[in-house]
Design a protein around this motif. Structure first.
Motif, mmCIF file in Angstrom:
data_model
loop_
_atom_site.group_PDB
_atom_site.id
_atom_site.type_symbol
_atom_site.label_atom_id
_atom_site.label_comp_id
_atom_site.label_asym_id
_atom_site.label_seq_id
_atom_site.Cartn_x
_atom_site.Cartn_y
_atom_site.Cartn_z
ATOM 1 N N UNK A 172 0.803 -1.207 0.000
ATOM 2 C CA UNK A 172 0.000 0.000 0.000
ATOM 3 C C UNK A 172 0.839 1.261 0.000
ATOM 4 N N UNK A 173 0.341 2.289 -0.682
ATOM 5 C CA UNK A 173 0.997 3.598 -0.724
ATOM 6 C C UNK A 173 -0.025 4.667 -0.380
ATOM 7 N N UNK A 174 0.370 5.619 0.457
ATOM 8 C CA UNK A 174 -0.550 6.660 0.908
ATOM 9 C C UNK A 174 0.142 8.014 0.888
ATOM 10 N N UNK A 175 -0.537 9.001 0.298
ATOM 11 C CA UNK A 175 -0.118 10.391 0.385
ATOM 12 C C UNK A 175 -1.228 11.159 1.085
ATOM 13 N N UNK A 176 -0.872 11.906 2.109
ATOM 14 C CA UNK A 176 -1.857 12.541 2.961
ATOM 15 C C UNK A 176 -1.436 13.981 3.230
ATOM 16 N N UNK A 177 -2.153 14.934 2.640
ATOM 17 C CA UNK A 177 -1.884 16.346 2.872
ATOM 18 C C UNK A 177 -2.896 16.859 3.882
ATOM 19 N N UNK A 178 -2.446 17.492 4.942
ATOM 20 C CA UNK A 178 -3.372 17.979 5.967
ATOM 21 C C UNK A 178 -2.862 19.279 6.559
ATOM 22 N N UNK A 179 -3.799 20.016 7.163
ATOM 23 C CA UNK A 179 -3.468 21.234 7.897
ATOM 24 C C UNK A 179 -3.815 21.025 9.363
ATOM 25 N N UNK A 180 -2.828 21.106 10.236
ATOM 26 C CA UNK A 180 -3.022 21.026 11.671
ATOM 27 C C UNK A 180 -2.777 22.412 12.241
ATOM 28 N N UNK A 181 -3.797 22.998 12.868
ATOM 29 C CA UNK A 181 -3.777 24.399 13.251
ATOM 30 C C UNK A 181 -3.522 25.227 11.989
ATOM 31 N N UNK A 182 -2.360 25.842 11.827
ATOM 32 C CA UNK A 182 -2.074 26.625 10.624
ATOM 33 C C UNK A 182 -0.910 26.040 9.837
ATOM 34 N N UNK A 183 -0.478 24.834 10.178
ATOM 35 C CA UNK A 183 0.686 24.229 9.544
ATOM 36 C C UNK A 183 0.258 23.192 8.516
ATOM 37 N N UNK A 184 0.780 23.334 7.284
ATOM 38 C CA UNK A 184 0.512 22.370 6.232
ATOM 39 C C UNK A 184 1.529 21.236 6.316
ATOM 40 N N UNK A 185 1.030 20.000 6.316
ATOM 41 C CA UNK A 185 1.892 18.832 6.418
ATOM 42 C C UNK A 185 1.598 17.866 5.266
ATOM 43 N N UNK A 186 2.650 17.212 4.817
ATOM 44 C CA UNK A 186 2.500 16.157 3.816
ATOM 45 C C UNK A 186 3.136 14.880 4.356
ATOM 46 N N UNK A 187 2.334 13.829 4.445
ATOM 47 C CA UNK A 187 2.799 12.542 4.956
ATOM 48 C C UNK A 187 2.771 11.522 3.821
ATOM 49 N N UNK A 188 3.804 10.712 3.761
ATOM 50 C CA UNK A 188 3.860 9.616 2.800
ATOM 51 C C UNK A 188 4.113 8.322 3.560
ATOM 52 N N UNK A 189 3.289 7.307 3.284
ATOM 53 C CA UNK A 189 3.399 6.031 3.978
ATOM 54 C C UNK A 189 3.438 4.900 2.959
ATOM 55 N N UNK A 190 4.366 3.990 3.178
ATOM 56 C CA UNK A 190 4.439 2.761 2.392
ATOM 57 C C UNK A 190 4.312 1.581 3.345
ATOM 58 N N UNK A 191 3.433 0.649 3.047
ATOM 59 C CA UNK A 191 3.214 -0.484 3.949
ATOM 60 C C UNK A 191 3.308 -1.800 3.189
ATOM 61 N N UNK A 192 3.789 -2.808 3.903
ATOM 62 C CA UNK A 192 3.815 -4.179 3.404
ATOM 63 C C UNK A 192 3.067 -5.051 4.401
ATOM 64 N N UNK A 193 2.093 -5.809 3.909
ATOM 65 C CA UNK A 193 1.224 -6.599 4.779
ATOM 66 C C UNK A 193 1.251 -8.064 4.342
ATOM 67 N N UNK A 194 1.549 -8.952 5.286
ATOM 68 C CA UNK A 194 1.616 -10.381 5.008
ATOM 69 C C UNK A 194 0.555 -11.076 5.871
ATOM 70 N N UNK A 195 -0.353 -11.805 5.230
ATOM 71 C CA UNK A 195 -1.473 -12.374 5.970
ATOM 72 C C UNK A 195 -1.682 -13.851 5.708
ATOM 73 N N UNK A 196 -2.253 -14.518 6.697
ATOM 74 C CA UNK A 196 -2.723 -15.888 6.554
ATOM 75 C C UNK A 196 -4.122 -15.947 7.137
ATOM 76 N N UNK A 197 -5.046 -16.569 6.407
ATOM 77 C CA UNK A 197 -6.434 -16.580 6.855
ATOM 78 C C UNK A 197 -7.130 -17.883 6.511
ATOM 79 N N UNK A 198 -8.261 -18.093 7.144
ATOM 80 C CA UNK A 198 -9.084 -19.279 6.899
ATOM 81 C C UNK A 198 -10.546 -18.895 7.025
ATOM 82 N N UNK A 199 -11.399 -19.531 6.214
ATOM 83 C CA UNK A 199 -12.846 -19.318 6.241
ATOM 84 C C UNK A 199 -13.539 -20.668 6.178
#
Length: 312
Positions: A172-199
């Motif tokens: 997953x890749x995420x770009x997140x632009x936000x304003x906290x109080x009066x400060x503009x912030x840009x966050x970038x996140x990269x995630x790797x997820x490994x799963x095992x499941x059963x149904x």
């Protein structure tokens, strides 16, 4: 007034003359839905999805719960989905699953979400990846531009007519632009997820049966605050469990549970309960109703979803 109107529509539907539905096999399903909270019904999410199944005589829905018939069919399928919400966002995905004669299956999915100019009040959080400062204080902020995309790959095995086990990987890749109080912030996140499941779905004698799902996911991620010397990495262990008891082919009650070891999220144990009803109106059209109440962390009101399906 909105809640009264919704109740009136529901009563008129259930009070209308019933038309017999012959639970014929189907190869295609189209669904249109609306979901929202009872606290603000007008500020919800709408969507449209379709799924097609290939091979044989199609999907049998005459002897299994209607909501599970596609999954229990264990057939090669292809699906697309589009949704819009809050008047300023959209998300969509496309996925495919191929089932071999040996009942081994492989699957792939691509997804993308975009949000613009929405406000968050109170606790500084948009999910597991956002509270990397560990600031447990109240604040308001505006997310100016949120973009997330990624892909999922899976391989698994249907080891009996109603059960499976699988392994998956999500990037997953995420770009997140936000304003906290009066400060503009840009966050970038990269995630790797490994799963095992059963149904698994287990037939009962006096009711339709019990559906059970369990999944463990290991998540590692890297988050960057653009323009600052900030580069944060961490990992999370996640466990998700779900049970749905189908009293009939149409009606089910159940619950979902999630726990993780995220150090920056105080809510490590989340659970809710759900009731759902699948109304077969005609051979072609059906309606679904679902209500979910989140118990921990406790939230006011309930979450609801209504959809109309066409199967053919």
């Amino acid at each position: 007034m909105k809640r009264t109107t919704a109740i009136a529509i529901l009563l008129s539907l259930t009070g209308s003359a019933a038309i017999a539905a012959d639970d014929n096999n189907y190869k295609h399903e189209i669904q249109a839905y609306y979901s929202s909270s009872s606290e603000d019904f007008s500020d919800g999410r709408y969507g449209l999805s379709q799924r097609s199944y290939f091979g044989g005589d199609g999907v049998n829905q005459s002897t299994v719960p209607y909501a599970l018939s596609g999954e229990l069919a264990q057939k090669t399928n292809f699906g697309t989905h589009f949704a819009g919400f809050n008047g300023n966002g959209k998300d969509y995905h496309v996925d495919i699953e191929y089932v071999f004669d040996s009942k081994i299956f492989i699957a792939a999915k691509y997804y993308k979400t975009e949000l613009k100019d929405y406000e968050v009040d109170g606790y500084f959080s948009l999910g597991d990846y956002d509270d990397f400062y560990g600031m447990d204080i109240d604040r308001n902020f505006t997310v100016q531009d949120y973009k997330s995309d990624g892909y999922i790959g899976a391989i698994g095995y249907y080891f009996d007519p109603s059960s499976s086990i699988y392994f998956d990987y999500r990037r997953g890749n995420l770009k997140n632009y936000r304003t906290v109080f009066t400060t503009d912030l840009e966050l970038k996140t990269t995630s790797n997820n490994y799963g095992i499941g059963a149904n698994s779905f287990v037939d009962f004698v006096h009711t339709a049966g019990l559906y059970m799902a369990a999944k463990y996911t290991y998540t590692s991620y890297e988050q960057k605050l653009v323009g600052y010397s900030s580069n944060f990495t961490d990992s999370i262990n996640n466990l998700d469990l779900a049970l749905d008891w189908y009293l009939t082919q149409s009606f089910s009650i159940g619950g979902q549970y999630h726990t993780d070891d995220n150090d920056y999220d105080d809510n490590d144990n989340d659970y809710n309960v759900t009731a759902a009803y699948f109304w077969r109106m005609t051979d072609l059209f059906s309606a679904r109703f679902e209500v979910t109440k989140q118990l921990e962390p406790s939230l006011d009101g309930a979450y609801g979803r209504i959809s109309f399906d066409a199967r053919f």
